[in-house]
Structures are given as C-alpha cells and as structure tokens.
Design a protein around this motif. Structure first.
Motif, PDB file in Angstrom:
ATOM      1  N   MET A  79       0.849  -1.202   0.000  1.00  0.00           N
ATOM      2  CA  MET A  79       0.000   0.000   0.000  1.00  0.00           C
ATOM      3  C   MET A  79       0.883   1.251   0.000  1.00  0.00           C
ATOM      4  N   SER A  80       0.538   2.237  -0.799  1.00  0.00           N
ATOM      5  CA  SER A  80       1.329   3.478  -0.805  1.00  0.00           C
ATOM      6  C   SER A  80       0.969   4.328   0.422  1.00  0.00           C
ATOM      7  N   LYS A 119       0.205   7.341   0.279  1.00  0.00           N
ATOM      8  CA  LYS A 119      -0.943   8.163  -0.134  1.00  0.00           C
ATOM      9  C   LYS A 119      -2.258   7.422   0.145  1.00  0.00           C
ATOM     10  N   ASP A 120      -2.295   6.136  -0.250  1.00  0.00           N
ATOM     11  CA  ASP A 120      -3.505   5.343  -0.003  1.00  0.00           C
ATOM     12  C   ASP A 120      -3.749   5.181   1.497  1.00  0.00           C
ATOM     13  N   LEU A 121      -2.672   4.954   2.247  1.00  0.00           N
ATOM     14  CA  LEU A 121      -2.812   4.798   3.701  1.00  0.00           C
ATOM     15  C   LEU A 121      -3.356   6.092   4.321  1.00  0.00           C
ATOM     16  N   ASN A 140      -5.159   8.326   2.882  1.00  0.00           N
ATOM     17  CA  ASN A 140      -6.572   8.475   2.508  1.00  0.00           C
ATOM     18  C   ASN A 140      -7.463   7.594   3.392  1.00  0.00           C
ATOM     19  N   THR A 141      -6.999   6.355   3.660  1.00  0.00           N
ATOM     20  CA  THR A 141      -7.768   5.460   4.538  1.00  0.00           C
ATOM     21  C   THR A 141      -7.895   6.082   5.930  1.00  0.00           C
ATOM     22  N   ASP A 178     -10.399   8.856   5.937  1.00  0.00           N
ATOM     23  CA  ASP A 178     -11.772   8.317   5.883  1.00  0.00           C
ATOM     24  C   ASP A 178     -12.241   7.864   7.262  1.00  0.00           C
TER      25      ASP A 178
END
Ligand SMILES: N=c1c2ncn([C@@H]3O[C@H](COP(=O)(O)OP(=O)(O)OP(=O)(O)O)[C@@H](O)[C@H]3O)c2ncn1[C@@H]1O[C@H](COP(=O)(O)O)[C@@H](O)[C@H]1O
Length: 100
Positions: free
Chosen positions: A1-2, A4-6, A8-9, A12
């Motif tokens: 996982m990048s 950036k994705d982390l 974003n999670t 959220d």
C-alpha cells in the motif's frame, strides 16, 4: 500500500465509530495517538540496533502508520509533509545545519 492510499484510509476513518476502527479510536484521542507513535518508534529503534531486517521492516510500517495517524489527529496531512520535504529538496542536511 502506498503512503498516499494509507493517508486516505486514515482520513476516511475520521467518520468511523471508534468502536469499529483502531484508527478512529486514535483520531478521537490525539494524546493516545502520540503515545502510540512514541512506543512504535522505540520498538523500531530496538529492532534497528538488533539488526533484524524483517522485524525492523514490520516496526517501520507501524511507525509510518502511527505517524500519519498522529499528524491527522492534529490536522496535518501527508500533502503538508510532502510540501515541507519538497522545500528541502535543494538543500543538503549538512548545509542546513551549518546555516543555523
Ligand atoms: N497499518 C495499520 C496498522 N499498523 C498497526 N496497526 C494497529 O496498531 C495497533 C498497535 O497496538 P499494540 O500496541 O497493541 O500492538 P503492538 O505494538 O504490536 O503490541 P505489542 O505486541 O508490542 O504489545 C494494533 O491494533 C495494530 O493492528 C494498524 N492498524 C491499521 N492500519 C491500517 O489502517 C487501516 C484501517 O484500520 P482500522 O482503522 O482498524 O479499520 C488498515 O486497513 C491498515 O491499512
């Protein structure tokens, strides 16, 4: 996982019930988020001094996750951190230290 994705999670999870998410629990308690980051950083230091690459990798992931959660709990985003790093791109660490 990048990262950036982390990030974003993590962002959220600000809207998730703390009873359903570790991230939401920490976001609701910024001091706890800071405490967990400190604990994980110390665990990473211990693994680094032992020289165990697999354990260090695992602890480093814990550190990065908890750093992002601690920052998010204070409204600091990955974009903010990347912008700060970008400002430093053309300056060597040694030159910066010497200029203080
Ligand atoms: N990357 C992580 C991540 N890394 C570590 N942790 C949790 O952080 C907690 C650390 O607490 P502990 O101190 O009990 O764990 P520990 O340091 O291993 O404990 P000891 O063995 O040292 O006693 C554990 O519950 C881990 O599961 C994480 N929890 C979540 N994420 C990410 O965040 C996403 C959302 O998670 P939730 O918010 O829980 O839905 C997940 O899908 C992952 O992508």
């Amino acid at each position: 996982m990048s990262l950036k994705d982390l990030a974003n999670t993590i962002a959220d999870r600000a809207n998730t019930d703390p009873s359903e998410s570790w991230t939401a629990k920490l976001l609701a308690n910024p001091d706890k988020a800071a405490e967990k980051f400190g604990e994980e950083a110390v665990e990473a230091i211990i693994e680094a001094t032992k020289g165990d690459k697999t354990r260090l990798t695992s602890e480093a992931a814990d550190v990065m996750y908890h750093l992002l959660v601690m920052c998010a709990a204070h409204g600091v985003t990955l974009n903010d951190i990347e912008a700060e790093l970008a400002k430093r791109t053309n300056q060597s660490g040694l030159a910066e230290k010497a200029s203080r």
